[in-house]
Motif scaffolding. Sequence first.
Motif, PDB file in Angstrom:
ATOM      1  N   ASN A  92       4.396   6.437   2.277  1.00 33.62           N
ATOM      2  CA  ASN A  92       5.263   6.423   3.543  1.00 33.62           C
ATOM      3  C   ASN A  92       5.900   7.004   4.173  1.00 33.62           C
ATOM      4  O   ASN A  92       6.754   7.527   4.008  1.00 33.62           O
ATOM      5  CB  ASN A  92       6.168   5.026   2.790  1.00 33.62           C
ATOM      6  N   SER A  93       5.298   6.627   5.458  1.00 29.56           N
ATOM      7  CA  SER A  93       5.715   7.646   6.297  1.00 29.56           C
ATOM      8  C   SER A  93       7.047   7.204   7.388  1.00 29.56           C
ATOM      9  O   SER A  93       7.527   8.173   8.126  1.00 29.56           O
ATOM     10  CB  SER A  93       4.276   8.776   7.047  1.00 29.56           C
ATOM     11  N   ASP A 119       1.593 -10.332   6.021  1.00 32.32           N
ATOM     12  CA  ASP A 119       3.082 -10.063   7.382  1.00 32.32           C
ATOM     13  C   ASP A 119       3.723 -11.380   6.678  1.00 32.32           C
ATOM     14  O   ASP A 119       3.652 -12.625   7.632  1.00 32.32           O
ATOM     15  CB  ASP A 119       2.051  -9.545   8.627  1.00 32.32           C
ATOM     16  N   GLY A 169       3.689  -1.925  11.678  1.00 31.24           N
ATOM     17  CA  GLY A 169       3.293  -0.402  10.587  1.00 31.24           C
ATOM     18  C   GLY A 169       2.878   0.538  11.017  1.00 31.24           C
ATOM     19  O   GLY A 169       2.686   1.702   9.635  1.00 31.24           O
ATOM     20  N   GLU A 186       0.697  -1.412   0.433  1.00 31.52           N
ATOM     21  CA  GLU A 186       0.048  -0.280  -0.314  1.00 31.52           C
ATOM     22  C   GLU A 186       1.352   1.120   0.046  1.00 31.52           C
ATOM     23  O   GLU A 186       0.082   2.299   0.114  1.00 31.52           O
ATOM     24  CB  GLU A 186      -1.026  -0.155   1.433  1.00 31.52           C
ATOM     25  N   GLY A 193       4.262  -5.294   8.247  1.00 32.04           N
ATOM     26  CA  GLY A 193       4.584  -7.046   8.463  1.00 32.04           C
ATOM     27  C   GLY A 193       5.296  -8.138   9.825  1.00 32.04           C
ATOM     28  O   GLY A 193       5.410  -9.298   9.039  1.00 32.04           O
ATOM     29  N   VAL A 194       4.496  -6.956  10.692  1.00 29.81           N
ATOM     30  CA  VAL A 194       5.769  -8.345  11.650  1.00 29.81           C
ATOM     31  C   VAL A 194       4.307  -8.981  12.495  1.00 29.81           C
ATOM     32  O   VAL A 194       4.120  -9.445  13.072  1.00 29.81           O
ATOM     33  CB  VAL A 194       6.478  -7.644  12.630  1.00 29.81           C
ATOM     34  N   SER A 195       2.638  -8.916  11.979  1.00 33.64           N
ATOM     35  CA  SER A 195       2.198  -9.532  12.714  1.00 33.64           C
ATOM     36  C   SER A 195       1.139 -10.744  12.239  1.00 33.64           C
ATOM     37  O   SER A 195       2.593 -11.274  11.374  1.00 33.64           O
ATOM     38  CB  SER A 195       0.416  -8.342  12.866  1.00 33.64           C
TER      39      SER A 195
END
Length: 420
Positions: free
Chosen positions: A211-212, A267, A308, A196, A260-262
């Motif tokens: 992308n902040s 993820d 994220g 996204e 992407g860690v969940s």
Amino acid sequence: MVEIRKPIPIQVAVNKVMNYSRLGNLEKVSLDDCDDRRLAEPIIAKHPIPPFTKSPYDGFALRSADTEQASLHNPVEFEVVEHIGAGIVPTKRVRKGQATRIMTGAQIPEGADCVAMFEICQSYERNGKNYMAIKRTMDKGQNIINKGSEVEMDDILIKAGTYINPGVKALLATFGYSEVTVAKKPVIGVIATGTELLDINEELQPGKIRNSNAYMIASQIKRAGGQVIYFGKLEDEFASSYDTIKNALHKVDMLITTGGVSVGDFDLMPQIYDKLGANVLFNKVAMRPGSVTTVAVREEQLLFGLSGNPSACYVGFELFVRPIIQRLQYSNKPFLKRIDAVLLEDFPKPNPFTRFVRSYLVYENGKVGVRLAGMDKSNVVTSLAYSSGLMVLPGGTRGYKSGAPIEVLLLNEQEGQKDF
Ligand SMILES: Nc1nc2c(c(=O)[nH]1)N[C@H]1C(S)=C(S)[C@@H](COP(=O)(O)OP(=O)(O)OC[C@H]3O[C@@H](n4cnc5c(N)ncnc54)[C@H](O)[C@@H]3O)O[C@H]1N2
Ligand code: MOO
Ligand SMILES: [Mg+2]
């Protein structure tokens, strides 16, 4: 069935990460370039300060004993035998009835034991000679700055790990440090993950966001004293993500990814750690936000998998990455400074997990107050801009009322503390 992760206490998570902390390699930087770094060696006085006995005023150096008879009605006269400014070494001993005209910062001539300021002296000339008269007594040692009265030689003045502020810099210059020993800045890689994500120069598109986090993390790294390599943003696609992350590891001391860690279908970080053969220290912490913060180690290299969600990402960095960077720079106080403050508004949410609420500090009526910086949600980005602290609201509590005593972690303070 989705994997059920068991959260570990924050302190345990912090300790697991800090087990991998080490001191950084050293380098020398010029005095001009050492701002915002930390000393890797203590500053030890190479000579006394001041290095010679000197005058704090513009006036006359003389023997106090010679003023014993001086009074309003009995001015005592002195012959002025020398005239010295700062930087000029006196050549004449001051004898009975004599004085040296002396400027602020000049070395006190031998024989003299006090300095009378111009304001209490009368200067005049007679027969081509200079004189001065004084109408009051002076004490031995009056208006004299003695050699070594500020600092003795070999005193340890500043400890290793101290942040180099303008005052520390002044001391470094005082002792002639043209170069300063500091820790090399750790090189920290940043990768954003998420299909996204748009680049900052792209127009918004349906379903996408800019992308902040990558820019936020880079800024946090710099604030903490690290150096950033940004490897760009990755689509949620396994093979290319794995390759980019694996290659990045060769170029950095440690790597931060965001997103992407969940447990979502896209993820990918858990599988990537797996394929890398990295040892996952934890992937769930009993805290909010940032519960999904994951830290893994591969061949002594730390991989930080931050959430994220912007607020969770931010908090994960400050709690787990910052102390590692501080320690690399020799800080003995690598954790965020924790202070007591008064809550200035109600916070009605119960806290099953310890909560780190983005807040700002208010200094009023001799007290430190704390207010919410904005919406308290993990997915929120706006509150971060106003945050000067993180309120620590312990788990198992049922909300707080205005006026409650609260602990706050300071985000902009250079001096941290020993323990989390
Ligand atoms: N079924 C469950 N779902 C979720 C859980 C859970 O335990 N079970 N945990 C939630 C929590 S808590 C968090 S926090 C998030 C963590 O998600 P991820 O770390 O996997 O991050 P993503 O899924 O990639 O993205 C989450 C969110 O953040 C936005 N994002 C991602 N990258 C950026 C970036 N670089 N800049 C700005 N914003 C970014 C992304 O678009 C998503 O909106 O998971 C919950 N779900
Ligand atoms: O990790 Mo999530 O931020 O706990 O909300
Ligand atoms: Mg996710």
